[in-house]
Write a protein that holds these residues in place. Structure first.
Motif, PDB file in Angstrom:
ATOM      1  N   ARG A  60       1.013  -1.260   0.007  1.00 14.58           N
ATOM      2  CA  ARG A  60       0.188   0.092  -0.126  1.00 14.58           C
ATOM      3  C   ARG A  60       0.865   1.264   0.109  1.00 14.58           C
ATOM      4  NH1 ARG A  60      -5.486  -1.024   1.790  1.00 14.58           N
ATOM      5  NH2 ARG A  60      -5.908  -3.209   1.934  1.00 14.58           N
ATOM      6  N   GLU A  61       1.842   1.342  -0.836  1.00 20.52           N
ATOM      7  CA  GLU A  61       2.774   2.406  -1.072  1.00 20.52           C
ATOM      8  C   GLU A  61       2.735   2.807  -2.286  1.00 20.52           C
ATOM      9  OE1 GLU A  61       6.498   1.225   0.554  1.00 20.52           O
ATOM     10  OE2 GLU A  61       5.902   0.892   2.619  1.00 20.52           O
ATOM     11  N   ARG A  62       3.405   4.178  -2.664  1.00 19.24           N
ATOM     12  CA  ARG A  62       3.744   4.363  -3.951  1.00 19.24           C
ATOM     13  C   ARG A  62       5.299   5.309  -3.698  1.00 19.24           C
ATOM     14  NH1 ARG A  62      -1.809   7.204  -5.779  1.00 19.24           N
ATOM     15  NH2 ARG A  62      -2.793   5.320  -5.915  1.00 19.24           N
ATOM     16  N   ALA A  63       5.823   4.807  -4.579  1.00 18.65           N
ATOM     17  CA  ALA A  63       7.224   5.479  -4.687  1.00 18.65           C
ATOM     18  C   ALA A  63       7.936   6.244  -6.059  1.00 18.65           C
ATOM     19  CB  ALA A  63       8.338   4.159  -4.202  1.00 18.65           C
ATOM     20  N   ASP A  64       8.512   7.083  -5.838  1.00 18.84           N
ATOM     21  CA  ASP A  64       8.936   7.938  -7.170  1.00 18.84           C
ATOM     22  C   ASP A  64       9.974   7.199  -7.720  1.00 18.84           C
ATOM     23  OD1 ASP A  64       6.829   9.883  -6.834  1.00 18.84           O
ATOM     24  OD2 ASP A  64       8.010  11.142  -5.771  1.00 18.84           O
ATOM     25  N   GLN A  65      10.213   7.128  -8.954  1.00 20.66           N
ATOM     26  CA  GLN A  65      11.346   6.558  -9.505  1.00 20.66           C
ATOM     27  C   GLN A  65      11.723   7.561 -10.662  1.00 20.66           C
ATOM     28  OE1 GLN A  65      10.665   3.290 -12.195  1.00 20.66           O
ATOM     29  NE2 GLN A  65      12.637   2.821 -12.076  1.00 20.66           N
ATOM     30  N   MET A  66      13.048   7.959 -10.195  1.00 17.66           N
ATOM     31  CA  MET A  66      13.727   9.081 -11.153  1.00 17.66           C
ATOM     32  C   MET A  66      14.508   8.326 -12.219  1.00 17.66           C
ATOM     33  SD  MET A  66      14.100  12.060 -12.091  1.00 17.66           S
ATOM     34  CE  MET A  66      13.782  13.595 -10.888  1.00 17.66           C
ATOM     35  N   PRO A  67      14.288   8.491 -13.395  1.00 22.13           N
ATOM     36  CA  PRO A  67      15.240   7.847 -14.367  1.00 22.13           C
ATOM     37  C   PRO A  67      16.620   8.533 -14.441  1.00 22.13           C
ATOM     38  CG  PRO A  67      13.541   9.140 -15.401  1.00 22.13           C
ATOM     39  CD  PRO A  67      13.283   9.020 -14.050  1.00 22.13           C
ATOM     40  N   ARG A  68      17.604   7.521 -14.621  1.00 21.63           N
ATOM     41  CA  ARG A  68      18.941   8.069 -14.694  1.00 21.63           C
ATOM     42  C   ARG A  68      19.428   8.140 -16.210  1.00 21.63           C
ATOM     43  NH1 ARG A  68      22.935   4.713 -15.241  1.00 21.63           N
ATOM     44  NH2 ARG A  68      22.553   2.594 -15.280  1.00 21.63           N
ATOM     45  N   ARG A  69      20.408   8.816 -16.774  1.00 22.33           N
ATOM     46  CA  ARG A  69      21.032   8.800 -18.035  1.00 22.33           C
ATOM     47  C   ARG A  69      22.431   8.823 -17.753  1.00 22.33           C
ATOM     48  NH1 ARG A  69      19.094  12.743 -22.459  1.00 22.33           N
ATOM     49  NH2 ARG A  69      17.273  11.299 -22.535  1.00 22.33           N
ATOM     50  N   ASP A  70      23.009   7.785 -18.494  1.00 21.07           N
ATOM     51  CA  ASP A  70      24.428   7.576 -18.391  1.00 21.07           C
ATOM     52  C   ASP A  70      25.139   8.341 -19.595  1.00 21.07           C
ATOM     53  OD1 ASP A  70      26.977   6.743 -18.317  1.00 21.07           O
ATOM     54  OD2 ASP A  70      26.571   4.720 -17.841  1.00 21.07           O
ATOM     55  N   LYS A  71      25.857   9.133 -19.546  1.00 20.11           N
ATOM     56  CA  LYS A  71      26.273   9.745 -20.589  1.00 20.11           C
ATOM     57  C   LYS A  71      27.163   8.932 -21.540  1.00 20.11           C
ATOM     58  CE  LYS A  71      30.664  11.517 -18.339  1.00 20.11           C
ATOM     59  NZ  LYS A  71      31.980  11.891 -19.143  1.00 20.11           N
ATOM     60  N   ASP A  72      27.644   7.890 -21.005  1.00 21.31           N
ATOM     61  CA  ASP A  72      28.217   7.002 -22.156  1.00 21.31           C
ATOM     62  C   ASP A  72      27.641   5.782 -22.615  1.00 21.31           C
ATOM     63  OD1 ASP A  72      30.830   8.377 -21.957  1.00 21.31           O
ATOM     64  OD2 ASP A  72      31.285   7.351 -20.095  1.00 21.31           O
ATOM     65  N   CYS A  73      26.368   5.781 -22.287  1.00 20.31           N
ATOM     66  CA  CYS A  73      25.292   4.423 -22.705  1.00 20.31           C
ATOM     67  C   CYS A  73      25.124   4.445 -23.925  1.00 20.31           C
ATOM     68  CB  CYS A  73      24.221   4.831 -21.758  1.00 20.31           C
ATOM     69  SG  CYS A  73      22.960   3.185 -22.140  1.00 20.31           S
ATOM     70  N   PRO A  74      25.441   3.514 -24.561  1.00 18.67           N
ATOM     71  CA  PRO A  74      24.940   3.527 -26.063  1.00 18.67           C
ATOM     72  C   PRO A  74      23.505   3.215 -26.403  1.00 18.67           C
ATOM     73  CG  PRO A  74      25.400   1.266 -25.307  1.00 18.67           C
ATOM     74  CD  PRO A  74      25.798   2.225 -24.187  1.00 18.67           C
ATOM     75  N   CYS A  76      20.758   5.041 -23.626  1.00 14.42           N
ATOM     76  CA  CYS A  76      20.176   6.015 -23.057  1.00 14.42           C
ATOM     77  C   CYS A  76      20.959   7.735 -23.128  1.00 14.42           C
ATOM     78  CB  CYS A  76      19.475   5.964 -21.645  1.00 14.42           C
ATOM     79  SG  CYS A  76      21.092   5.735 -20.579  1.00 14.42           S
ATOM     80  N   SER A  77      22.133   7.419 -23.877  1.00 11.67           N
ATOM     81  CA  SER A  77      22.698   8.872 -23.645  1.00 11.67           C
ATOM     82  C   SER A  77      22.118   9.618 -24.909  1.00 11.67           C
ATOM     83  CB  SER A  77      24.123   8.433 -24.085  1.00 11.67           C
ATOM     84  OG  SER A  77      24.448   7.974 -25.370  1.00 11.67           O
ATOM     85  N   ARG A  78      22.446  10.818 -24.887  1.00 10.02           N
ATOM     86  CA  ARG A  78      21.976  11.818 -25.847  1.00 10.02           C
ATOM     87  C   ARG A  78      22.333  11.233 -27.438  1.00 10.02           C
ATOM     88  NH1 ARG A  78      19.471  16.261 -23.976  1.00 10.02           N
ATOM     89  NH2 ARG A  78      20.073  16.943 -22.054  1.00 10.02           N
ATOM     90  N   HIS A  79      23.397  10.565 -27.557  1.00 13.99           N
ATOM     91  CA  HIS A  79      23.970  10.055 -28.683  1.00 13.99           C
ATOM     92  C   HIS A  79      23.498   8.499 -28.937  1.00 13.99           C
ATOM     93  CE1 HIS A  79      26.094  13.773 -29.278  1.00 13.99           C
ATOM     94  NE2 HIS A  79      26.555  13.472 -28.061  1.00 13.99           N
ATOM     95  N   HIS A  81      20.645   5.238 -29.021  1.00 16.81           N
ATOM     96  CA  HIS A  81      19.568   4.428 -29.882  1.00 16.81           C
ATOM     97  C   HIS A  81      18.368   4.641 -29.620  1.00 16.81           C
ATOM     98  CE1 HIS A  81      22.933   2.851 -32.222  1.00 16.81           C
ATOM     99  NE2 HIS A  81      23.562   2.286 -31.309  1.00 16.81           N
ATOM    100  N   LEU A  82      17.937   4.716 -28.157  1.00 16.89           N
ATOM    101  CA  LEU A  82      16.789   4.798 -27.659  1.00 16.89           C
ATOM    102  C   LEU A  82      16.008   5.897 -28.340  1.00 16.89           C
ATOM    103  CD1 LEU A  82      14.923   3.322 -25.420  1.00 16.89           C
ATOM    104  CD2 LEU A  82      15.841   5.303 -23.994  1.00 16.89           C
ATOM    105  N   GLY A  83      14.842   5.698 -28.817  1.00 17.02           N
ATOM    106  CA  GLY A  83      13.704   6.579 -29.215  1.00 17.02           C
ATOM    107  C   GLY A  83      14.053   7.323 -30.730  1.00 17.02           C
ATOM    108  N   ARG A  84      15.073   6.755 -31.279  1.00 21.00           N
ATOM    109  CA  ARG A  84      15.349   7.147 -32.710  1.00 21.00           C
ATOM    110  C   ARG A  84      14.831   6.680 -33.658  1.00 21.00           C
ATOM    111  NH1 ARG A  84      21.726   7.281 -33.471  1.00 21.00           N
ATOM    112  NH2 ARG A  84      20.915   8.864 -35.086  1.00 21.00           N
ATOM    113  N   GLY A  85      14.041   5.551 -33.434  1.00 28.33           N
ATOM    114  CA  GLY A  85      13.164   5.157 -34.750  1.00 28.33           C
ATOM    115  C   GLY A  85      14.187   4.526 -35.877  1.00 28.33           C
ATOM    116  N   ASP A  86      13.571   4.869 -36.973  1.00 29.88           N
ATOM    117  CA  ASP A  86      14.248   4.690 -38.232  1.00 29.88           C
ATOM    118  C   ASP A  86      15.476   5.281 -38.498  1.00 29.88           C
ATOM    119  OD1 ASP A  86      12.751   2.494 -38.646  1.00 29.88           O
ATOM    120  OD2 ASP A  86      11.321   3.569 -39.724  1.00 29.88           O
ATOM    121  N   SER A  87      15.728   6.640 -37.897  1.00 27.63           N
ATOM    122  CA  SER A  87      16.915   7.423 -38.263  1.00 27.63           C
ATOM    123  C   SER A  87      18.213   7.078 -37.768  1.00 27.63           C
ATOM    124  CB  SER A  87      16.555   8.856 -37.635  1.00 27.63           C
ATOM    125  OG  SER A  87      16.465   8.773 -36.193  1.00 27.63           O
TER     126      SER A  87
END
Length: 87
Positions: A60-74, A76-79, A81-87
């Motif tokens: 009977r609890e709820r917890a917040d989950q803050m996603p993290r982004r690793d700058k070197d991750c292939p 989730c980083s800004r560079h 593949h996650l969310g890039r689709g066909d591009s």
């Protein structure tokens, strides 16, 4: 209306004809709809707040989950593949 073979292949739990996953699906869908609604209406004023809520019904609890982004991750980083689709 599906054949027995199709219904058997679609079962979540072997030997259980219709396990109750409706509540779990409802929680997940509600969270996704809230994120989408706030994003498209401009009501989510803080773009840095990407927190999701984890529901723990047995405790009977709820917890917040803050996603993290690793700058070197292939993925989730800004560079990555996650969310890039066909591009």
């Amino acid at each position: 209306m599906q054949s027995e073979h199709v219904r058997a292949a679609a079962r979540y739990v072997a030997g259980v004809p219709a396990p109750s996953v409706i509540a779990l699906n409802g929680l997940v869908a509600t969270e996704a709809i809230n994120h989408f609604m706030l994003a498209v209406t401009g009501m989510h004023h803080n773009p840095d707040d990407t927190t999701s809520t984890i529901h723990l019904p047995r405790r009977r609890e709820r917890a917040d989950q803050m996603p993290r982004r690793d700058k070197d991750c292939p993925w989730c980083s800004r560079h990555g593949h996650l969310g890039r689709g066909d591009s």
